[in-house]
Design an enzyme around this catalytic site. Structure first.
Site, short mmCIF file in Angstrom:
data_model
loop_
_atom_site.label_atom_id
_atom_site.label_comp_id
_atom_site.label_asym_id
_atom_site.label_seq_id
_atom_site.Cartn_x
_atom_site.Cartn_y
_atom_site.Cartn_z
N LYS A 57 -5.13 132.89 8.52
CA LYS A 57 -4.24 133.59 9.45
C LYS A 57 -2.89 133.79 8.78
CE LYS A 57 -3.07 133.56 14.36
NZ LYS A 57 -3.34 132.97 15.66
N HIS B 34 -5.54 138.94 11.96
CA HIS B 34 -4.84 137.88 11.23
C HIS B 34 -4.12 138.31 9.97
CE1 HIS B 34 -6.96 134.16 13.14
NE2 HIS B 34 -6.50 135.02 14.03
N ASP C 280 -5.27 139.19 19.51
CA ASP C 280 -6.50 138.99 20.28
C ASP C 280 -6.69 139.92 21.47
OD1 ASP C 280 -7.52 136.54 18.87
OD2 ASP C 280 -5.53 135.84 19.46
N TRP D 163 -11.14 126.92 12.06
CA TRP D 163 -9.81 127.52 12.13
C TRP D 163 -8.85 126.45 12.63
CZ3 TRP D 163 -6.48 128.15 16.41
CH2 TRP D 163 -5.23 128.71 16.06
N HIS E 40 -14.35 138.02 12.64
CA HIS E 40 -13.87 137.92 14.01
C HIS E 40 -13.31 139.29 14.34
CE1 HIS E 40 -13.33 133.34 14.84
NE2 HIS E 40 -14.59 133.71 14.71
N GLU F 43 -11.39 130.16 8.26
CA GLU F 43 -10.68 131.33 8.78
C GLU F 43 -9.18 131.26 8.50
OE1 GLU F 43 -11.07 131.78 13.02
OE2 GLU F 43 -9.98 133.69 13.06
N ASP G 51 -13.64 138.16 18.77
CA ASP G 51 -12.60 137.17 19.07
C ASP G 51 -11.42 137.84 19.76
OD1 ASP G 51 -10.97 135.02 19.26
OD2 ASP G 51 -10.59 134.78 17.11
N ASP H 183 0.41 139.90 18.95
CA ASP H 183 -0.84 139.29 19.42
C ASP H 183 -2.00 139.71 18.54
OD1 ASP H 183 -2.59 137.89 21.25
OD2 ASP H 183 -3.31 139.88 21.77
N ASP I 276 -10.58 137.60 10.33
CA ASP I 276 -10.26 138.00 11.71
C ASP I 276 -9.37 139.24 11.62
OD1 ASP I 276 -8.72 138.21 14.18
OD2 ASP I 276 -9.53 136.24 14.71
C1 RNT Z 1 -7.01 131.98 16.27
C2 RNT Z 1 -8.30 132.28 15.63
C3 RNT Z 1 -9.48 131.54 16.17
C4 RNT Z 1 -9.47 131.42 17.68
C5 RNT Z 1 -10.69 130.77 18.25
C6 RNT Z 1 -10.51 130.40 19.67
O1 RNT Z 1 -6.00 132.78 15.86
O2 RNT Z 1 -8.54 133.64 15.66
O3 RNT Z 1 -10.65 132.13 15.72
O4 RNT Z 1 -9.28 132.66 18.29
O5 RNT Z 1 -11.05 129.71 17.48
ZN ZN Z 2 -10.46 134.34 15.01
#
Ligand code: RNT
Ligand code: ZN
Length: 420
Positions: free
Chosen positions: A230, A264, A298, A187, A288, A228, A328, A296, A261
């Site tokens: 985003k 994302h 996460d 990523w 993820h 990955e 994640d 956000d 993810d």
């Molecule tokens: C960031 C990604 C990635 C990170 C990690 C720490 O937006 O989700 O996966 O969270 O690599």
């Molecule tokens: Zn991620």
């Protein structure tokens, strides 16, 4: 009567209720105990790592909060992970980032080697964990202007290419040592805060960089490559080089794993529906599992409809062997061991709910066009005694039943975390 026999009784009753629908709860639990979730090391220390503890997190992601007890050494992080794994039924993996290396002198990112990770391998071997890996393309002077593998400067691109190549080798090392392939996930934060004029060149550079990163074939028994995407990040609100379409095309054409993810995509877009579509064109997926909240991506994973939909798709599609489930999120405002535990237990609970569905019946209803009964049954399932099955699973796997896991975390906080 002991609590234990109460739990067993509740399970016996639940088992009957599910059996009446054709669901074998013992079988579901046997399946659940074979699934390894990859726990992300970075929830334990707010994504700081051990390369340069004085340097803050950068690269479009941010951990907020200052809850005491953050792990500051590898030994502390491993102790916190050990505590977390003790609260999770089953045997689980660890997802490690390159900045969690162990060395007594400065090692450049493009010079990291397996020898910097031997303690992690020893620990994983001793405790039966597989390890997954990630190059760290953020929190570094050569990433400070927001670009790494897609940087306009070929020398900077080369540095990150070398870092990613070194990371794949470390993934393969873990895979060899531990007898289970590491998923090494790339990523990068690359993108523009404001509207770019040239959206093409960075993508061309990223494309070429990735081909160099993946040039050397590695034995898939040791290392599996994932990429990955985003939609946007902090400071890359207007354009992210590695968008979904970019990596979807890349993964399909190069037969790499795609990492989806959950945080994302557009706020109302979910990843559950992407699983069956992408798996037609790529060999395997990495998830993820995260929770987006406004800007956000996460937050700690909770037992949402979205989480349940993800697990339903994996189980209903028969994809447990082709989907690697990783977590994640990073919340620095609450006890970090609790954050891991709550998120991981929720992922497992959602998976169990999915395993407890009467799949054959639901399919029959759908195939015969009986959508009324399909709807009725799906809604009815939500009220079945799933909790009794989960409690029994925790009991037989020797981990705390229900909310009791918080007592252990409170004791750990008192005896260990608050002493740091
Ligand atoms: C960031 C990604 C990635 C990170 C990690 C720490 O937006 O989700 O996966 O969270 O690599
Ligand atoms: Zn991620």
């Amino acid at each position: 009567m002991t609590t234990e026999s109460h739990l067993q009784q509740a399970y016996t009753l639940a088992k009957e209720r599910y059996a009446a629908l054709g669901v074998d709860t013992d079988r579901a639990l046997a399946q659940l105990s074979r699934v390894a979730i990859s726990l992300h090391c970075w929830q334990g220390d707010d994504v700081i790592g051990f390369e340069d503890p004085g340097r803050g997190l950068s690269g479009g992601i941010m951990a907020t909060g200052n809850y005491p007890g953050r792990a500051k050494t590898p030994a502390e992080l491993r102790a916190d992970l050990d505590q977390t794994y003790r609260l999770l039924p089953g045997q689980h993996r660890l997802n490690l980032h390159a900045i969690y290396l162990e060395t007594d002198h400065k090692v450049e990112r493009n010079a990291i080697e397996p020898k910097h990770f031997t303690s992690w391998a020893d620990w994983a071997k001793a405790n039966g964990h597989g390890i997954d890996f990630n190059p760290t393309c953020f929190s570094h002077p050569l990433a400070d202007d927001g670009f790494t593998l897609s940087h306009r400067d070929p020398a900077i691109r080369q540095f990150w290419i070398e870092h990613c190549i070194a990371s794949r080798e470390i993934g393969a090392y873990f895979g060899r040592e531990l007898g289970t392939p590491a998923v090494t996930n790339v990523w990068i934060p690359d993108g523009f805060k404001d509207t770019p004029v040239d959206r093409t060149s960075p993508r061309q550079w990223l494309h070429a960089s990735l081909d160099k990163v993946f040039e050397k074939p590695l034995d898939p028994a040791h290392n599996l490559d994932a990429v990955e995407c985003k939609l946007f990040g902090l400071g890359s609100e207007s354009y992210v080089v590695g968008s979904h379409e970019f990596y979807m095309g890349y993964a399909v054409s190069r037969q790499k794993l795609l990492c989806l993810d959950a945080g994302h995509f557009h706020p109302t877009e979910t990843i559950a529906d992407k699983i069956s579509a992408t798996l037609l064109f790529i060999p395997e997926l990495l998830l993820h599992v995260s929770r987006g909240v406004r800007w956000d991506s996460d937050h700690v994973v909770t037992l949402t409809d979205e989480l349940q939909a993800i697990m339903q798709e994996i189980v209903r599609g028969g994809y447990l062997d082709r989907v690697h489930i990783g977590l994640d999120f990073f919340d620095a405002s609450i006890n970090r061991v609790a954050a891991w535990t709550i998120g991981a237990r929720n992922a497992l609970r959602a998976l169990l709910m999915a395993l407890l569905e009467p799949h054959a019946t639901l399919r029959e209803l759908e195939n015969s066009g009986n959508y009324t009964r399909r709807l009725a049954l799906l809604e009815e399932l939500k009220g079945l005694p799933f909790g009794a099955v989960w409690d029994y699973h925790c009991l037989t796997q020797n981990v705390p039943v229900g909310y009791a896991f918080m007592d252990e975390i409170a004791a750990y906080e008192k005896n260990v975390l608050s002493q740091r």
